[in-house]
Motif scaffolding. Structure first.
Motif, PDB file in Angstrom:
ATOM      1  N   ILE A  61     -15.371  -0.720  -0.087  1.00  0.00           N
ATOM      2  CA  ILE A  61     -15.525  -2.174  -0.028  1.00  0.00           C
ATOM      3  C   ILE A  61     -16.981  -2.585  -0.166  1.00  0.00           C
ATOM      4  N   GLY A  62     -17.856  -1.904   0.534  1.00  0.00           N
ATOM      5  CA  GLY A  62     -19.267  -2.248   0.503  1.00  0.00           C
ATOM      6  C   GLY A  62     -20.028  -1.494   1.565  1.00  0.00           C
ATOM      7  N   PRO A  63     -21.308  -1.787   1.744  1.00  0.00           N
ATOM      8  CA  PRO A  63     -22.110  -1.072   2.741  1.00  0.00           C
ATOM      9  C   PRO A  63     -21.524  -1.235   4.140  1.00  0.00           C
ATOM     10  N   PRO A  64     -21.176  -0.133   4.798  1.00  0.00           N
ATOM     11  CA  PRO A  64     -20.560  -0.227   6.129  1.00  0.00           C
ATOM     12  C   PRO A  64     -21.606  -0.396   7.226  1.00  0.00           C
ATOM     13  N   PRO A  65     -21.204  -0.903   8.397  1.00  0.00           N
ATOM     14  CA  PRO A  65     -22.120  -1.032   9.531  1.00  0.00           C
ATOM     15  C   PRO A  65     -22.367   0.317  10.193  1.00  0.00           C
ATOM     16  N   LYS A  66     -23.329   0.371  11.115  1.00  0.00           N
ATOM     17  CA  LYS A  66     -23.613   1.644  11.796  1.00  0.00           C
ATOM     18  C   LYS A  66     -22.483   2.039  12.744  1.00  0.00           C
ATOM     19  N   ALA A  67     -21.603   1.084  13.048  1.00  0.00           N
ATOM     20  CA  ALA A  67     -20.433   1.399  13.869  1.00  0.00           C
ATOM     21  C   ALA A  67     -19.460   2.322  13.150  1.00  0.00           C
ATOM     22  N   ARG A 190      -2.966   6.093   8.211  1.00  0.00           N
ATOM     23  CA  ARG A 190      -2.957   4.670   7.866  1.00  0.00           C
ATOM     24  C   ARG A 190      -3.978   3.899   8.711  1.00  0.00           C
ATOM     25  N   ALA A 191      -3.995   4.173   9.996  1.00  0.00           N
ATOM     26  CA  ALA A 191      -4.934   3.488  10.890  1.00  0.00           C
ATOM     27  C   ALA A 191      -6.374   3.836  10.550  1.00  0.00           C
ATOM     28  N   ALA A 192      -6.640   5.093  10.200  1.00  0.00           N
ATOM     29  CA  ALA A 192      -8.003   5.512   9.854  1.00  0.00           C
ATOM     30  C   ALA A 192      -8.510   4.755   8.632  1.00  0.00           C
ATOM     31  N   VAL A 193      -7.665   4.611   7.624  1.00  0.00           N
ATOM     32  CA  VAL A 193      -8.049   3.890   6.409  1.00  0.00           C
ATOM     33  C   VAL A 193      -8.228   2.402   6.712  1.00  0.00           C
ATOM     34  N   ARG A 194      -7.296   1.819   7.447  1.00  0.00           N
ATOM     35  CA  ARG A 194      -7.367   0.392   7.759  1.00  0.00           C
ATOM     36  C   ARG A 194      -8.592   0.068   8.615  1.00  0.00           C
ATOM     37  N   ASN A 203     -11.087  -8.046   2.137  1.00  0.00           N
ATOM     38  CA  ASN A 203     -10.249  -9.239   2.108  1.00  0.00           C
ATOM     39  C   ASN A 203      -8.782  -8.826   2.220  1.00  0.00           C
ATOM     40  N   LEU A 204      -7.891  -9.798   2.309  1.00  0.00           N
ATOM     41  CA  LEU A 204      -6.484  -9.493   2.580  1.00  0.00           C
ATOM     42  C   LEU A 204      -5.865  -8.636   1.474  1.00  0.00           C
ATOM     43  N   GLN A 206      -7.426  -6.535  -0.618  1.00  0.00           N
ATOM     44  CA  GLN A 206      -7.987  -5.189  -0.512  1.00  0.00           C
ATOM     45  C   GLN A 206      -7.376  -4.432   0.666  1.00  0.00           C
ATOM     46  N   PHE A 207      -7.196  -5.122   1.777  1.00  0.00           N
ATOM     47  CA  PHE A 207      -6.626  -4.502   2.974  1.00  0.00           C
ATOM     48  C   PHE A 207      -5.201  -4.021   2.705  1.00  0.00           C
ATOM     49  N   ASP A 208      -4.419  -4.843   2.033  1.00  0.00           N
ATOM     50  CA  ASP A 208      -3.035  -4.464   1.716  1.00  0.00           C
ATOM     51  C   ASP A 208      -2.992  -3.299   0.736  1.00  0.00           C
ATOM     52  N   GLN A 209      -3.885  -3.290  -0.249  1.00  0.00           N
ATOM     53  CA  GLN A 209      -3.910  -2.196  -1.226  1.00  0.00           C
ATOM     54  C   GLN A 209      -4.337  -0.887  -0.567  1.00  0.00           C
ATOM     55  N   LEU A 210      -5.302  -0.951   0.322  1.00  0.00           N
ATOM     56  CA  LEU A 210      -5.735   0.253   1.030  1.00  0.00           C
ATOM     57  C   LEU A 210      -4.658   0.743   1.993  1.00  0.00           C
ATOM     58  N   THR A 211      -3.915  -0.185   2.572  1.00  0.00           N
ATOM     59  CA  THR A 211      -2.798   0.206   3.442  1.00  0.00           C
ATOM     60  C   THR A 211      -1.743   0.964   2.650  1.00  0.00           C
ATOM     61  N   ALA A 212      -1.387   0.437   1.475  1.00  0.00           N
ATOM     62  CA  ALA A 212      -0.397   1.108   0.624  1.00  0.00           C
ATOM     63  C   ALA A 212      -0.889   2.483   0.188  1.00  0.00           C
ATOM     64  N   TYR A 213      -2.179   2.566  -0.164  1.00  0.00           N
ATOM     65  CA  TYR A 213      -2.788   3.852  -0.516  1.00  0.00           C
ATOM     66  C   TYR A 213      -2.629   4.841   0.646  1.00  0.00           C
ATOM     67  N   ALA A 214      -2.931   4.382   1.865  1.00  0.00           N
ATOM     68  CA  ALA A 214      -2.878   5.256   3.036  1.00  0.00           C
ATOM     69  C   ALA A 214      -1.464   5.748   3.305  1.00  0.00           C
ATOM     70  N   GLU A 215      -0.477   4.885   3.136  1.00  0.00           N
ATOM     71  CA  GLU A 215       0.911   5.287   3.369  1.00  0.00           C
ATOM     72  C   GLU A 215       1.341   6.356   2.363  1.00  0.00           C
ATOM     73  N   ASP A 216       0.886   6.226   1.127  1.00  0.00           N
ATOM     74  CA  ASP A 216       1.223   7.216   0.099  1.00  0.00           C
ATOM     75  C   ASP A 216       0.561   8.564   0.385  1.00  0.00           C
ATOM     76  N   ILE A 217      -0.727   8.549   0.759  1.00  0.00           N
ATOM     77  CA  ILE A 217      -1.384   9.844   0.998  1.00  0.00           C
ATOM     78  C   ILE A 217      -0.916  10.458   2.314  1.00  0.00           C
ATOM     79  N   GLY A 218      -0.478   9.625   3.254  1.00  0.00           N
ATOM     80  CA  GLY A 218       0.090  10.174   4.483  1.00  0.00           C
ATOM     81  C   GLY A 218       1.325  11.003   4.199  1.00  0.00           C
ATOM     82  N   LEU A 219       2.174  10.497   3.309  1.00  0.00           N
ATOM     83  CA  LEU A 219       3.367  11.244   2.914  1.00  0.00           C
ATOM     84  C   LEU A 219       2.984  12.486   2.120  1.00  0.00           C
ATOM     85  N   ALA A 220       2.036  12.331   1.189  1.00  0.00           N
ATOM     86  CA  ALA A 220       1.586  13.479   0.400  1.00  0.00           C
ATOM     87  C   ALA A 220       1.017  14.567   1.299  1.00  0.00           C
TER      88      ALA A 220
END
Length: 298
Positions: A61-67, A190-194, A203-204, A206-220
């Motif tokens: 998405i972009g530069p992440p915070p130090k958190a 899924r939670a780690a990606v989200r 944004n919403l 991007q969040f939904d697309q990353l969620t779908a990505y996470a669900e697919d790789i979780g199964l894989a």
């Protein structure tokens, strides 16, 4: 794809390991045996896939915070606690993990349980410590803690473990197998990606697309694990192989055969990559991780 995924994973693994070493309670912190037990399993050389997914999702998405790093490490705490407990005699009764004797074989059942408990609570501590996460908005922090709790708790990983225990030595259908693993493995991924998406202000869409990505790789990931349990060696896996069949567990290879299970895992990875079609090259590590998950040997 421009990223060297092997190099990326190695670099991020070292980053996570360095952060853990620098911020864990120092050696000798009372009660010393508890912290020795925690360090024994946590620093035993895991792949760090879950925290790396948090990092990669944030970076897409972009530069992440130090958190970012304390939140990412929280997912490794949860994962490691689950492994310690999963290995116990009352669960899967495993003797080896990450190439070493399991925690309870070294420290005893009681201390292994408490080490897992300590790691679980430490995950939430690191997501709420002001000195670690003071550069994110409080509402984002609460959202991340909610993701961590849901992904690891009664409706996530723990719930999946319950379903998995109940399914041993019983004939379950394919839908139930999917349900077990969507919770046992998929929800924490899924939670780690989200969480990574939340950290970088996705944004919403991007969040939904990353969620779908996470669900697919979780199964894989789970399908690949099932395949490796059949085809891998103890040296490759760092634990005993072919244990699923011995415990009477229904797995993807038992439904599809090895060839069919491998094909299904690749289809999941391909679908995950397609979810990122609107992302630029900053998401290349996520694309590489999806392929790595189905091609790994451990």
């Amino acid at each position: 794809m421009s990223v060297d995924i092997k190099k990326y994973l190695e670099e991020k693994q070292q980053l996570v390991d360095g952060y853990l070493e620098a911020n864990l309670p120092p050696i000798g912190t009372p009660p010393t045996v508890l912290h020795e037990s925690i360090r024994y399993s946590l620093l035993a050389g895991g792949k760090r896939i879950r925290p790396i997914l948090t990092v990669a999702a944030a970076e897409s998405i972009g530069p992440p915070p130090k958190a970012l790093l304390p939140v990412a490490c929280a997912f490794e705490f949860i994962h490691t606690y689950s492994l310690i407990h999963d290995d116990l005699p009352a669960m899967d009764n495993d003797d080896f993990r990450r190439g070493k004797p399991t925690n309870h074989k070294v420290y005893g059942d009681g201390m292994a349980i408490l080490a897992g408990d300590g790691l679980q609570t430490m995950a939430f501590e690191w997501c709420s410590r002001v000195d670690l996460v003071n550069d994110i908005e409080p509402y984002v922090q609460v959202q991340i803690i909610a993701e961590l709790a849901h992904g690891s708790g009664n409706q996530g990983m723990v719930g999946g473990q319950v379903l998995d225990i109940q399914a041993e030595n019983t004939k379950v259908d394919f839908a139930e197998i999917q349900n077990i693993h969507a919770h046992k493995t998929g929800k924490l991924i899924r939670a780690a990606v989200r969480a990574g998406a939340l950290l970088s202000g996705a944004n919403l869409t991007q969040f939904d697309q990353l969620t779908a990505y996470a669900e697919d790789i979780g199964l894989a990931f789970q399908i690949a694990d099932d395949v490796l349990n059949v085809t891998g060696t103890r040296e490759e896996l760092g634990k005993d192989a072919n244990t699923d069949a011995e415990r009477g567990k229904q797995t993807y290879p038992s439904f599809y055969g090895l060839k069919g299970a491998k094909k299904l895992a690749q289809e999941c990875a391909d679908r995950a990559i397609s979810r990122l079609s609107s992302f630029d090259e900053k998401a290349d590590p996520l694309r590489g991780i999806a392929q790595y998950i189905v091609s790994r040997r451990n």
